[in-house]
Design a protein around this motif. Structure first.
Motif, PDB file in Angstrom:
ATOM      1  N   THR A   1       0.834  -1.206   0.000  1.00 28.15           N
ATOM      2  CA  THR A   1       0.000   0.000   0.000  1.00 28.15           C
ATOM      3  C   THR A   1       0.865   1.250   0.000  1.00 28.15           C
ATOM      4  OG1 THR A   1      -1.753  -1.161   1.196  1.00 28.15           O
ATOM      5  CG2 THR A   1      -1.797   1.245   1.245  1.00 28.15           C
ATOM      6  N   TRP A   2       1.920   1.224   0.817  1.00 31.79           N
ATOM      7  CA  TRP A   2       2.821   2.374   0.886  1.00 31.79           C
ATOM      8  C   TRP A   2       3.518   2.596  -0.452  1.00 31.79           C
ATOM      9  CZ3 TRP A   2       8.131   2.815   0.272  1.00 31.79           C
ATOM     10  CH2 TRP A   2       8.679   4.045   0.652  1.00 31.79           C
ATOM     11  N   LYS A   3       3.939   1.503  -1.087  1.00 31.65           N
ATOM     12  CA  LYS A   3       4.608   1.628  -2.383  1.00 31.65           C
ATOM     13  C   LYS A   3       3.660   2.190  -3.436  1.00 31.65           C
ATOM     14  CE  LYS A   3       8.120  -1.970  -1.822  1.00 31.65           C
ATOM     15  NZ  LYS A   3       8.630  -3.279  -2.322  1.00 31.65           N
ATOM     16  N   MET A   4       2.394   1.731  -3.403  1.00 35.55           N
ATOM     17  CA  MET A   4       1.418   2.247  -4.360  1.00 35.55           C
ATOM     18  C   MET A   4       1.163   3.729  -4.123  1.00 35.55           C
ATOM     19  SD  MET A   4      -1.343  -0.894  -4.508  1.00 35.55           S
ATOM     20  CE  MET A   4      -2.443   0.076  -5.546  1.00 35.55           C
ATOM     21  N   ARG A   5       1.073   4.115  -2.838  1.00 31.12           N
ATOM     22  CA  ARG A   5       0.861   5.523  -2.521  1.00 31.12           C
ATOM     23  C   ARG A   5       2.061   6.358  -2.969  1.00 31.12           C
ATOM     24  NH1 ARG A   5       0.390   5.070   2.597  1.00 31.12           N
ATOM     25  NH2 ARG A   5      -1.867   4.713   2.589  1.00 31.12           N
ATOM     26  N   SER A   6       3.255   5.838  -2.714  1.00 30.28           N
ATOM     27  CA  SER A   6       4.462   6.551  -3.132  1.00 30.28           C
ATOM     28  C   SER A   6       4.529   6.670  -4.647  1.00 30.28           C
ATOM     29  CB  SER A   6       5.704   5.819  -2.610  1.00 30.28           C
ATOM     30  OG  SER A   6       5.718   5.784  -1.203  1.00 30.28           O
ATOM     31  N   ALA A   7       4.128   5.596  -5.333  1.00 26.29           N
ATOM     32  CA  ALA A   7       4.139   5.629  -6.797  1.00 26.29           C
ATOM     33  C   ALA A   7       3.145   6.661  -7.321  1.00 26.29           C
ATOM     34  CB  ALA A   7       3.813   4.248  -7.353  1.00 26.29           C
ATOM     35  N   THR A   8       1.970   6.747  -6.661  1.00 23.39           N
ATOM     36  CA  THR A   8       0.967   7.732  -7.069  1.00 23.39           C
ATOM     37  C   THR A   8       1.486   9.149  -6.880  1.00 23.39           C
ATOM     38  OG1 THR A   8      -0.834   6.223  -6.489  1.00 23.39           O
ATOM     39  CG2 THR A   8      -1.379   8.557  -6.680  1.00 23.39           C
ATOM     40  N   ILE A   9       2.112   9.380  -5.716  1.00 22.45           N
ATOM     41  CA  ILE A   9       2.669  10.710  -5.441  1.00 22.45           C
ATOM     42  C   ILE A   9       3.753  11.050  -6.457  1.00 22.45           C
ATOM     43  CG2 ILE A   9       3.997  12.060  -3.775  1.00 22.45           C
ATOM     44  CD1 ILE A   9       2.573  10.526  -1.557  1.00 22.45           C
ATOM     45  N   ARG A  10       4.594  10.067  -6.747  1.00 24.36           N
ATOM     46  CA  ARG A  10       5.667  10.310  -7.712  1.00 24.36           C
ATOM     47  C   ARG A  10       5.098  10.608  -9.100  1.00 24.36           C
ATOM     48  NH1 ARG A  10      10.806   9.926  -9.160  1.00 24.36           N
ATOM     49  NH2 ARG A  10      11.371   8.935 -11.141  1.00 24.36           N
ATOM     50  N   ASN A  11       4.064   9.862  -9.497  1.00 27.46           N
ATOM     51  CA  ASN A  11       3.452  10.113 -10.802  1.00 27.46           C
ATOM     52  C   ASN A  11       2.865  11.518 -10.868  1.00 27.46           C
ATOM     53  OD1 ASN A  11       4.090   7.578 -11.770  1.00 27.46           O
ATOM     54  ND2 ASN A  11       2.152   6.665 -11.130  1.00 27.46           N
ATOM     55  N   ASP A  12       2.227  11.942  -9.762  1.00 30.44           N
ATOM     56  CA  ASP A  12       1.683  13.305  -9.716  1.00 30.44           C
ATOM     57  C   ASP A  12       2.806  14.330  -9.821  1.00 30.44           C
ATOM     58  OD1 ASP A  12      -0.837  12.273  -9.473  1.00 30.44           O
ATOM     59  OD2 ASP A  12      -0.935  12.497  -7.288  1.00 30.44           O
ATOM     60  N   GLN A  13       3.898  14.058  -9.120  1.00 33.70           N
ATOM     61  CA  GLN A  13       5.029  14.982  -9.168  1.00 33.70           C
ATOM     62  C   GLN A  13       5.637  15.044 -10.568  1.00 33.70           C
ATOM     63  OE1 GLN A  13       7.495  13.368  -6.066  1.00 33.70           O
ATOM     64  NE2 GLN A  13       6.567  14.637  -4.468  1.00 33.70           N
ATOM     65  N   LEU A  14       5.718  13.882 -11.224  1.00 36.00           N
ATOM     66  CA  LEU A  14       6.245  13.868 -12.588  1.00 36.00           C
ATOM     67  C   LEU A  14       5.333  14.635 -13.536  1.00 36.00           C
ATOM     68  CD1 LEU A  14       7.511  10.180 -12.903  1.00 36.00           C
ATOM     69  CD2 LEU A  14       8.897  12.250 -12.750  1.00 36.00           C
ATOM     70  N   THR A  15       4.011  14.468 -13.317  1.00 34.26           N
ATOM     71  CA  THR A  15       3.058  15.207 -14.148  1.00 34.26           C
ATOM     72  C   THR A  15       3.219  16.708 -13.939  1.00 34.26           C
ATOM     73  OG1 THR A  15       1.480  13.371 -14.050  1.00 34.26           O
ATOM     74  CG2 THR A  15       0.617  15.538 -14.669  1.00 34.26           C
ATOM     75  N   ASN A  16       3.344  17.113 -12.665  1.00 33.99           N
ATOM     76  CA  ASN A  16       3.549  18.532 -12.369  1.00 33.99           C
ATOM     77  C   ASN A  16       4.865  19.024 -12.968  1.00 33.99           C
ATOM     78  OD1 ASN A  16       1.164  18.597 -10.922  1.00 33.99           O
ATOM     79  ND2 ASN A  16       2.154  18.184  -8.954  1.00 33.99           N
ATOM     80  N   TYR A  17       5.873  18.171 -12.907  1.00 33.65           N
ATOM     81  CA  TYR A  17       7.173  18.549 -13.469  1.00 33.65           C
ATOM     82  C   TYR A  17       7.067  18.787 -14.973  1.00 33.65           C
ATOM     83  CZ  TYR A  17      11.858  17.929 -15.372  1.00 33.65           C
ATOM     84  OH  TYR A  17      13.019  18.085 -16.076  1.00 33.65           O
ATOM     85  N   GLU A  18       6.369  17.882 -15.654  1.00 28.40           N
ATOM     86  CA  GLU A  18       6.215  18.036 -17.097  1.00 28.40           C
ATOM     87  C   GLU A  18       5.435  19.302 -17.424  1.00 28.40           C
ATOM     88  OE1 GLU A  18       7.659  16.378 -19.370  1.00 28.40           O
ATOM     89  OE2 GLU A  18       8.573  14.898 -18.039  1.00 28.40           O
ATOM     90  N   THR A  19       4.419  19.592 -16.591  1.00 28.65           N
ATOM     91  CA  THR A  19       3.636  20.813 -16.810  1.00 28.65           C
ATOM     92  C   THR A  19       4.506  22.052 -16.628  1.00 28.65           C
ATOM     93  OG1 THR A  19       1.615  19.711 -16.050  1.00 28.65           O
ATOM     94  CG2 THR A  19       1.618  22.122 -16.057  1.00 28.65           C
ATOM     95  N   LEU A  20       5.281  22.060 -15.536  1.00 23.99           N
ATOM     96  CA  LEU A  20       6.163  23.200 -15.274  1.00 23.99           C
ATOM     97  C   LEU A  20       7.241  23.324 -16.349  1.00 23.99           C
ATOM     98  CD1 LEU A  20       6.594  22.823 -11.407  1.00 23.99           C
ATOM     99  CD2 LEU A  20       5.234  24.536 -12.617  1.00 23.99           C
ATOM    100  N   LYS A  21       7.738  22.188 -16.796  1.00 20.69           N
ATOM    101  CA  LYS A  21       8.761  22.214 -17.841  1.00 20.69           C
ATOM    102  C   LYS A  21       8.197  22.808 -19.133  1.00 20.69           C
ATOM    103  CE  LYS A  21      12.185  19.187 -20.047  1.00 20.69           C
ATOM    104  NZ  LYS A  21      11.822  19.441 -21.443  1.00 20.69           N
ATOM    105  N   ALA A  22       6.946  22.422 -19.450  1.00 24.92           N
ATOM    106  CA  ALA A  22       6.312  22.973 -20.649  1.00 24.92           C
ATOM    107  C   ALA A  22       6.101  24.478 -20.504  1.00 24.92           C
ATOM    108  CB  ALA A  22       4.979  22.266 -20.901  1.00 24.92           C
ATOM    109  N   GLU A  23       5.698  24.896 -19.291  1.00 24.62           N
ATOM    110  CA  GLU A  23       5.509  26.328 -19.055  1.00 24.62           C
ATOM    111  C   GLU A  23       6.835  27.077 -19.169  1.00 24.62           C
ATOM    112  OE1 GLU A  23       3.630  26.798 -15.302  1.00 24.62           O
ATOM    113  OE2 GLU A  23       1.709  25.954 -15.940  1.00 24.62           O
TER     114      GLU A  23
END
Length: 325
Positions: A242-264
């Motif tokens: 469960t912790w790994k899945m939660r961490s993976a979700t957080i990381r995916n969100d962070q990567l998505t935010n990173y890609e958004t910021l990078k595009a900006e």
């Protein structure tokens, strides 16, 4: 010289136990067959009783034998069982190596290959085989050919194909962690690369220490770690997943935010370059107007145009300052 561990978990005492250590300098079918014979003969010699495997003896407590997915090892166990009793009964539970196909295999394909473990009807099994035969990737073709060449593998990972009784299979772990951790623990305590006699003496001393610990637990009724049973381990494993899945979700969100910021940022860099180009053009126009003013000082409209252009330049600078560029 390789060491092979025979291990299990004694839930009553919350301890993983190494029942036997076998040493051999070969890894072929003949050597493994001899290891199994020596193991069962030694058990009979030490205990005075034959180790009974449940499918062959109704009163046997050994339900399933779990081992590595090495072909010679599995074949050797089959050879041993042919002498032990009925060779037609499937009694091998092993792991597969889908994860070793490589990162270039699409995840949907990996998931489809892995689905063999949960298929419950012959129709589903046939569709899975059809899917495998349609794959053109060499790694998948070789993986599938390996399964066809060793027909004991798929029944060992699929409940529908297995000849192990459902009751025995349901209470059997789907991993070989007990023996893997036993082997790692033995290596940590006795080191590796030692001579055969030294390894045997070290194993004996280690087993004597463990025997004294268990005797003390039985005598005093106190365990050093009573929250170490199968149920507790399964709970911790579930929490870890469960912790790994939660961490993976957080990381995916962070990567998505990173890609958004990078595009900006990329957009900002492009806009900054365009702003500098516009400012350069405005400055060029100001110089041209200033030249006209020098030639005709009676033109009252030109200073106003210069002032307007200077305001445009200030706006361009303000725009770039918002991006910190």
């Amino acid at each position: 010289m390789d060491e092979w561990e025979v291990a299990g978990f004694l839930d009553r005492l919350k301890h993983r136990l190494t029942f036997a250590s076998l040493y051999c300098d070969k890894k072929d079918r003949t050597a493994f067959t001899q290891l199994f014979k020596e193991l069962f003969d030694t058990i009979h010699l030490v205990t005075g009783e034959q180790l009974k495997i449940h499918p062959f003896y109704p009163d046997g407590n050994c339900r399933v034998v779990i081992m590595d997915g090495e072909v010679p090892q599995a074949q050797a166990f089959g050879d041993f069982l042919s002498e032990y009793n009925n060779p037609e009964i499937s009694n091998i539970y092993t792991r597969n190596h889908i994860d070793e196909l490589g990162p270039h295999i699409p995840q949907p394909v990996i998931s489809r290959l892995r689905s063999i473990m949960g298929l419950q009807t012959q129709v589903e099994i046939d569709e899975w085989h059809q899917f495998c035969t349609e794959q053109t990737e060499p790694a998948i073709a070789n993986w599938y050919a390996h399964k066809l060449a060793n027909p004991w593998i798929l029944p060992s990972i699929n409940k529908f194909l297995s000849r192990i009784t459902p009751g025995d299979r349901d209470i059997t772990p789907n991993h070989s962690n007990y023996v893997e951790t036993a082997h790692a623990g033995r290596n940590a305590e006795t080191s590796v690369g030692v001579g055969l006699l030294t390894a045997i003496l070290q194993a004996k001393e280690r087993d004597n220490i463990k025997a004294r610990e268990l005797a003390q637990i039985l005598h005093e009724g106190v365990m050093g770690n009573r929250w170490n049973g199968s149920a507790e381990r399964e709970k911790l494993s579930s929490q870890c997943k469960t912790w790994k899945m939660r961490s993976a979700t957080i990381r995916n969100d962070q990567l998505t935010n990173y890609e958004t910021l990078k595009a900006e940022r990329d957009s900002g860099v492009a806009e900054n370059k365009a702003s500098l180009a516009r400012q350069k053009e405005l400055e060029f126009q100001i110089k041209a107007l200033q030249a006209d003013i020098a030639l005709d000082k009676h033109r009252t409209d030109l200073p106003a145009q210069v002032l307007s252009l200077r305001r445009d330049i200030m706006e361009e600078k303000a725009l770039r300052s918002e991006w910190g560029l």
